[in-house]
Design a protein around this motif. Structure first.
Motif, PDB file in Angstrom:
ATOM      1  N   ALA A  12       0.905  -1.219   0.209  1.00  0.00           N
ATOM      2  CA  ALA A  12      -0.014  -0.024   0.013  1.00  0.00           C
ATOM      3  C   ALA A  12       0.851   1.327  -0.072  1.00  0.00           C
ATOM      4  CB  ALA A  12      -0.783  -0.007   1.220  1.00  0.00           C
ATOM      5  N   GLY A  13       0.154   2.378   0.192  1.00  0.00           N
ATOM      6  CA  GLY A  13       0.960   3.673   0.283  1.00  0.00           C
ATOM      7  C   GLY A  13       1.172   4.186   1.669  1.00  0.00           C
ATOM      8  N   MET A  14       1.817   4.984   1.552  1.00  0.00           N
ATOM      9  CA  MET A  14       2.483   5.658   3.130  1.00  0.00           C
ATOM     10  C   MET A  14       1.563   6.979   3.210  1.00  0.00           C
ATOM     11  SD  MET A  14       4.320   4.115   5.083  1.00  0.00           S
ATOM     12  CE  MET A  14       4.746   5.150   6.004  1.00  0.00           C
ATOM     13  N   GLY A  19      -2.299   8.185   9.401  1.00  0.00           N
ATOM     14  CA  GLY A  19      -3.791   7.994   9.832  1.00  0.00           C
ATOM     15  C   GLY A  19      -4.294   6.861   8.888  1.00  0.00           C
ATOM     16  N   ALA A  20      -3.799   6.628   7.664  1.00  0.00           N
ATOM     17  CA  ALA A  20      -4.275   5.795   6.834  1.00  0.00           C
ATOM     18  C   ALA A  20      -3.262   5.014   6.034  1.00  0.00           C
ATOM     19  CB  ALA A  20      -5.120   6.635   5.450  1.00  0.00           C
ATOM     20  N   GLY A  21      -3.433   4.203   4.893  1.00  0.00           N
ATOM     21  CA  GLY A  21      -2.598   3.621   4.333  1.00  0.00           C
ATOM     22  C   GLY A  21      -1.670   2.512   5.098  1.00  0.00           C
ATOM     23  N   VAL A  22      -0.535   2.442   4.932  1.00  0.00           N
ATOM     24  CA  VAL A  22       0.264   1.638   5.712  1.00  0.00           C
ATOM     25  C   VAL A  22       0.424   1.688   7.102  1.00  0.00           C
ATOM     26  CG1 VAL A  22       2.701   0.733   5.870  1.00  0.00           C
ATOM     27  CG2 VAL A  22       1.916   0.930   3.643  1.00  0.00           C
ATOM     28  N   ALA A  45       2.251  12.760   0.436  1.00  0.00           N
ATOM     29  CA  ALA A  45       2.404  14.141   1.314  1.00  0.00           C
ATOM     30  C   ALA A  45       0.933  14.055   1.775  1.00  0.00           C
ATOM     31  CB  ALA A  45       3.216  15.194   0.974  1.00  0.00           C
ATOM     32  N   GLN A  46       0.459  13.724   2.971  1.00  0.00           N
ATOM     33  CA  GLN A  46      -0.849  13.872   3.120  1.00  0.00           C
ATOM     34  C   GLN A  46      -1.144  14.126   4.714  1.00  0.00           C
ATOM     35  OE1 GLN A  46      -4.617  10.377   3.191  1.00  0.00           O
ATOM     36  NE2 GLN A  46      -2.739   9.983   2.242  1.00  0.00           N
ATOM     37  N   ASN A  47      -2.408  14.940   4.918  1.00  0.00           N
ATOM     38  CA  ASN A  47      -2.552  15.130   6.440  1.00  0.00           C
ATOM     39  C   ASN A  47      -4.246  14.782   6.466  1.00  0.00           C
ATOM     40  OD1 ASN A  47      -3.630  17.742   5.423  1.00  0.00           O
ATOM     41  ND2 ASN A  47      -1.922  18.584   6.004  1.00  0.00           N
ATOM     42  N   VAL A 111     -10.276   7.092  -3.910  1.00  0.00           N
ATOM     43  CA  VAL A 111     -10.426   8.375  -3.403  1.00  0.00           C
ATOM     44  C   VAL A 111     -10.156   8.660  -2.041  1.00  0.00           C
ATOM     45  CG1 VAL A 111     -11.775  10.455  -3.325  1.00  0.00           C
ATOM     46  CG2 VAL A 111     -11.896   8.568  -5.545  1.00  0.00           C
ATOM     47  N   ALA A 112      -9.408   9.511  -1.653  1.00  0.00           N
ATOM     48  CA  ALA A 112      -9.190   9.585  -0.082  1.00  0.00           C
ATOM     49  C   ALA A 112     -10.292  10.406   0.471  1.00  0.00           C
ATOM     50  CB  ALA A 112      -7.694  10.511   0.005  1.00  0.00           C
ATOM     51  N   LYS A 113     -10.436  10.530   1.662  1.00  0.00           N
ATOM     52  CA  LYS A 113     -11.633  11.144   2.557  1.00  0.00           C
ATOM     53  C   LYS A 113     -11.630  12.359   1.691  1.00  0.00           C
ATOM     54  CE  LYS A 113     -14.254   8.592   4.864  1.00  0.00           C
ATOM     55  NZ  LYS A 113     -13.616   7.423   5.607  1.00  0.00           N
ATOM     56  N   GLY A 214     -11.540   2.470   6.164  1.00  0.00           N
ATOM     57  CA  GLY A 214     -11.384   1.249   5.175  1.00  0.00           C
ATOM     58  C   GLY A 214     -10.169   0.564   5.249  1.00  0.00           C
ATOM     59  N   ASP A 215      -9.080   1.131   5.243  1.00  0.00           N
ATOM     60  CA  ASP A 215      -7.805   0.556   5.363  1.00  0.00           C
ATOM     61  C   ASP A 215      -7.890  -0.310   6.696  1.00  0.00           C
ATOM     62  OD1 ASP A 215      -5.909   2.756   3.571  1.00  0.00           O
ATOM     63  OD2 ASP A 215      -7.574   3.674   4.872  1.00  0.00           O
ATOM     64  N   THR A 216      -8.352   0.170   7.889  1.00  0.00           N
ATOM     65  CA  THR A 216      -8.274  -0.441   8.966  1.00  0.00           C
ATOM     66  C   THR A 216      -9.217  -1.542   9.161  1.00  0.00           C
ATOM     67  OG1 THR A 216      -7.849   1.597  10.252  1.00  0.00           O
ATOM     68  CG2 THR A 216      -8.986  -0.024  11.621  1.00  0.00           C
TER      69      THR A 216
END
Ligand SMILES: Nc1ncnc2c1ncn2[C@@H]1O[C@H](COP(=O)(O)OP(=O)(O)OP(=O)(O)O)[C@@H](O)[C@H]1O
Ligand SMILES: Cc1ncc(CO)c(N)n1
Length: 277
Positions: A12-14, A19-22, A45-47, A111-113, A214-216
């Motif tokens: 997956a992605g970081m 909070g999400a992904g890996v 690069a995400q928050n 799609v991300a949240k 969803g990841d969780t």
């Protein structure tokens, strides 16, 4: 004794905000008591407010990471999350065809949240043709199920038809997540390999802190399968876990905040199981 500890893998992605992904996957694996390995296919690069930048891993590096894992560890279940583009889907599919990683849980992240696209349109086609037939379970949310089945979802009948169409693409089991619908309760729908089906009903938590739900849930299912649960038991337990992580939330960030992966599952977190509805 080598490799006695239950081991699972996420591809997956970081997410830099954790909070999400890996990050969500590894925290979930640890909470379930299994060892988690990770193959990183993208950096984001995400928050909690959105995705600011994405950088994909080269297919040869994805292959090298997968080879390093398979050459040493004993993976008994694997999940994939964000895959991004066609070369990544192809690299993962090629490897999963040869390697024995046990059950394969495909979370078709699109799609991300915050609305950022994490999968190209061409890669959706590639996932349908190369990865879905390899999967033990697919875990689309409602918009992803609409794309994969090519049909709109407006009611429970549509959910069941969409899941059935997705199963016909070659995957054994389907979990169609209901977080995106409205209403005071949340309904997840499960269609199992033997044709049996059921709904999981829980009360909706009124919060925007749902980054990585969803990841969780797909990571928790992966862990529970590696621990020996059958598919139905694994899904019910994973749903109880994600429910606990939302309900006993933490306060991080300004937007769609992350979950509390340290939340403990208690009886009150278990969903109502509605059979033959
Ligand atoms: N507000 C909420 N209250 C209770 N349960 C929720 C809520 N939102 C989502 N869930 C549950 O969380 C799980 C994930 O559902 P959802 O449809 O949000 O997935 P998702 O869109 O793939 O998540 P994400 O994109 O954040 O990873 C499901 O079991 C769903 O029922
Ligand atoms: C890296 C990554 N994977 C998955 C998701 C979906 O939750 C996300 N927002 N970011």
């Amino acid at each position: 004794m080598v490799n006695k500890t239950p081991q699972v893998l996420t591809i997956a992605g970081m997410d830099s905000s954790g909070g999400a992904g890996v990050s969500a996957d590894l925290k979930t694996f640890a909470a379930q008591g299994v060892y988690g390995a990770n193959v990183i296919v993208a950096l984001t690069a995400q928050n909690t407010m959105g995705v600011q930048q994405v950088s994909m891993t080269s297919p040869s590096m994805i292959h090298a990471q997968l080879k390093s894992v398979v050459d040493d560890l004993k993976i008994s279940a694997v999940k994939s999350g964000m895959l991004g583009d066609v070369p990544t889907v192809e690299a993962v599919a090629e490897f999963l065809q040869q390697a024995d990683f046990g059950d394969y849980i495909l979370d078709p992240v699109m799609v991300a949240k915050g609305g950022a696209h994490l999968l190209s349109d061409e890669a959706i086609v590639a996932i349908k043709s190369s990865l879905i037939p390899l999967a033990t379970l697919i875990t689309p949310n409602m918009p992803e199920a609409e794309v994969l089945s090519g049909s709109n979802i407006t009611n429970h009948e549509d959910v069941m038809q969409s899941a059935s169409k997705i199963q016909q693409l070659g995957v054994e089991n389907v979990l169609l997540k209901g977080g995106h619908a409205s209403g005071k309760d949340v309904y997840d729908y499960i269609l199992l390999a033997d044709g049996s089906h059921f709904w999981l009903k829980s009360s909706r938590v009124d919060t925007i802190r749902t980054h990585g739900t969803g990841d969780t849930i797909s990571a928790a299912i992966t862990a529970r399968l590696a621990l020996g649960d059958d598919m139905k038991k694994a899904i019910i337990y994973a749903k109880a876990y994600v429910d606990a992580t939302i309900r006993e939330g933490i306060d991080v960030g300004h937007g769609h905040g992350p979950l509390n992966h340290q939340a403990r599952v208690a009886d009150r977190h278990f969903p109502e199981v509605l059979e033959n509805v």
